[in-house]
Design a protein around this motif. Sequence first.
Motif, PDB file in Angstrom:
ATOM      1  N   HIS A 184      -9.704   7.341 -16.463  1.00  0.00           N
ATOM      2  CA  HIS A 184      -9.648   8.791 -16.234  1.00  0.00           C
ATOM      3  C   HIS A 184     -10.817   9.283 -15.374  1.00  0.00           C
ATOM      4  CE1 HIS A 184      -6.011   9.794 -18.292  1.00  0.00           C
ATOM      5  NE2 HIS A 184      -6.367   9.035 -19.316  1.00  0.00           N
ATOM      6  N   THR A 185     -11.959   8.613 -15.477  1.00  0.00           N
ATOM      7  CA  THR A 185     -13.084   8.960 -14.604  1.00  0.00           C
ATOM      8  C   THR A 185     -12.735   8.600 -13.161  1.00  0.00           C
ATOM      9  OG1 THR A 185     -14.551   8.456 -16.454  1.00  0.00           O
ATOM     10  CG2 THR A 185     -15.595   8.695 -14.305  1.00  0.00           C
ATOM     11  N   ALA A 186     -12.112   7.420 -12.985  1.00  0.00           N
ATOM     12  CA  ALA A 186     -11.699   7.000 -11.638  1.00  0.00           C
ATOM     13  C   ALA A 186     -10.648   7.954 -11.069  1.00  0.00           C
ATOM     14  CB  ALA A 186     -11.152   5.577 -11.682  1.00  0.00           C
ATOM     15  N   ALA A 187      -9.686   8.357 -11.911  1.00  0.00           N
ATOM     16  CA  ALA A 187      -8.620   9.260 -11.459  1.00  0.00           C
ATOM     17  C   ALA A 187      -9.193  10.622 -11.071  1.00  0.00           C
ATOM     18  CB  ALA A 187      -7.585   9.421 -12.566  1.00  0.00           C
ATOM     19  N   PHE A 194      -7.616   0.400 -12.245  1.00  0.00           N
ATOM     20  CA  PHE A 194      -8.093   0.968 -13.513  1.00  0.00           C
ATOM     21  C   PHE A 194      -6.913   1.398 -14.386  1.00  0.00           C
ATOM     22  CE2 PHE A 194     -12.328   1.655 -11.469  1.00  0.00           C
ATOM     23  CZ  PHE A 194     -13.100   1.103 -12.473  1.00  0.00           C
ATOM     24  N   HIS A 195      -5.893   1.945 -13.737  1.00  0.00           N
ATOM     25  CA  HIS A 195      -4.698   2.374 -14.469  1.00  0.00           C
ATOM     26  C   HIS A 195      -4.011   1.174 -15.115  1.00  0.00           C
ATOM     27  CE1 HIS A 195      -0.853   5.039 -14.584  1.00  0.00           C
ATOM     28  NE2 HIS A 195      -1.548   5.115 -15.694  1.00  0.00           N
ATOM     29  N   SER A 206     -10.213   9.351  -6.829  1.00  0.00           N
ATOM     30  CA  SER A 206      -8.755   9.248  -6.693  1.00  0.00           C
ATOM     31  C   SER A 206      -8.338   8.944  -5.251  1.00  0.00           C
ATOM     32  CB  SER A 206      -8.083  10.515  -7.194  1.00  0.00           C
ATOM     33  OG  SER A 206      -8.527  11.614  -6.439  1.00  0.00           O
ATOM     34  N   HIS A 207      -9.256   9.194  -4.264  1.00  0.00           N
ATOM     35  CA  HIS A 207      -8.932   8.869  -2.872  1.00  0.00           C
ATOM     36  C   HIS A 207      -8.885   7.347  -2.662  1.00  0.00           C
ATOM     37  CE1 HIS A 207     -13.258   9.262  -3.365  1.00  0.00           C
ATOM     38  NE2 HIS A 207     -13.399   8.394  -2.388  1.00  0.00           N
ATOM     39  N   LEU A 208      -9.584   6.609  -3.536  1.00  0.00           N
ATOM     40  CA  LEU A 208      -9.524   5.140  -3.462  1.00  0.00           C
ATOM     41  C   LEU A 208      -8.332   4.693  -4.316  1.00  0.00           C
ATOM     42  CD1 LEU A 208     -13.319   4.371  -3.998  1.00  0.00           C
ATOM     43  CD2 LEU A 208     -12.113   4.457  -1.819  1.00  0.00           C
ATOM     44  N   ARG A 209      -7.142   4.887  -3.768  1.00  0.00           N
ATOM     45  CA  ARG A 209      -5.904   4.669  -4.525  1.00  0.00           C
ATOM     46  C   ARG A 209      -5.827   3.290  -5.192  1.00  0.00           C
ATOM     47  NH1 ARG A 209      -4.240   9.457  -5.582  1.00  0.00           N
ATOM     48  NH2 ARG A 209      -3.466  10.719  -3.868  1.00  0.00           N
ATOM     49  N   MET A 253       0.842  -1.218   0.000  1.00  0.00           N
ATOM     50  CA  MET A 253       0.000   0.000   0.000  1.00  0.00           C
ATOM     51  C   MET A 253       0.866   1.254   0.000  1.00  0.00           C
ATOM     52  SD  MET A 253      -3.134   0.932  -0.125  1.00  0.00           S
ATOM     53  CE  MET A 253      -3.829   2.571  -0.168  1.00  0.00           C
ATOM     54  N   GLU A 254       2.009   1.146   0.709  1.00  0.00           N
ATOM     55  CA  GLU A 254       2.887   2.304   0.819  1.00  0.00           C
ATOM     56  C   GLU A 254       3.421   2.703  -0.561  1.00  0.00           C
ATOM     57  OE1 GLU A 254       5.589   1.893   4.192  1.00  0.00           O
ATOM     58  OE2 GLU A 254       6.863   3.331   3.142  1.00  0.00           O
ATOM     59  N   THR A 255       3.840   1.677  -1.348  1.00  0.00           N
ATOM     60  CA  THR A 255       4.361   1.978  -2.684  1.00  0.00           C
ATOM     61  C   THR A 255       3.284   2.588  -3.558  1.00  0.00           C
ATOM     62  OG1 THR A 255       4.210  -0.405  -2.862  1.00  0.00           O
ATOM     63  CG2 THR A 255       6.378   0.584  -3.294  1.00  0.00           C
ATOM     64  N   VAL A 256       2.053   2.056  -3.458  1.00  0.00           N
ATOM     65  CA  VAL A 256       0.938   2.568  -4.259  1.00  0.00           C
ATOM     66  C   VAL A 256       0.731   4.050  -3.961  1.00  0.00           C
ATOM     67  CG1 VAL A 256      -1.555   2.411  -4.628  1.00  0.00           C
ATOM     68  CG2 VAL A 256      -0.217   0.333  -4.403  1.00  0.00           C
TER      69      VAL A 256
END
Length: 229
Positions: free
Chosen positions: A71-74, A87-88, A78-81, A1-4
């Motif tokens: 892009h919609t998710a970003a 999606f990315h 975007s808080h839901l990393r 999670m830290e790297t994400v």
Amino acid sequence: METVTSLAATRYQPTEYEHAANCATHGFWILPSLVGGSVLYFLSVDQWHRVAAWLYGMGLTGLFVTSTLFHTAAWKISHLRKVEQRFHMCDRMAIYFFIAASYSPWLMLRELGPWACHMRWLIWVMACGGSTYVFFFHERYKLVELLGYVAMGAVPALVILSMVDRAGVCELATGGVFYVVGVVFFKSDGLVPFAHAIWHLFVAIGAGIHYYAIWRYLYLPGVIKVQLN
Ligand SMILES: [Zn+2]
């Protein structure tokens, strides 16, 4: 999670307008690519044309759908990393399958040499390989990722150049130039306003030129032949 989290933090954060432009510049093409794929399907004169139309239509539509979703998710979540990250990854994987799908009609419908014809299946193996790489090493080695796309785009081009019938090669190269020039904007996040949306437009123009070439040189001649008979 830290790297994400740290990866997402170092990435350029687009403005609201840039987010909207990123979604619109690819979202707009979802419907036309569905229609375009269907047009090729209905112009098909045999089984191979139909299969190629399916693969190409799916690749084209899939690219714009996954890009718009990412892009919609970003933009909105975007808080839901983790979710955004998934999606990315799908967006990046779709590019590999899009490149394979773009070459497929040429590889399937044109006469190729005894070695070159193996590119018909090899290109899908390459797409799976690229996607597997994205799954395990997404965003870790950016240069390797870029080289993967360049290889995927350039290697089948060598096979295409060995085609007996060269009609359409010029359009294929022109579309390719749009993708390559577009990469300059892809790499200009934060330096050029709306850089990513401009990259999307270059992709859409490149894809449009390639669609035209596939329709004009691979599908239309079959229809004309049928009408003449
Ligand atoms: Zn994008």
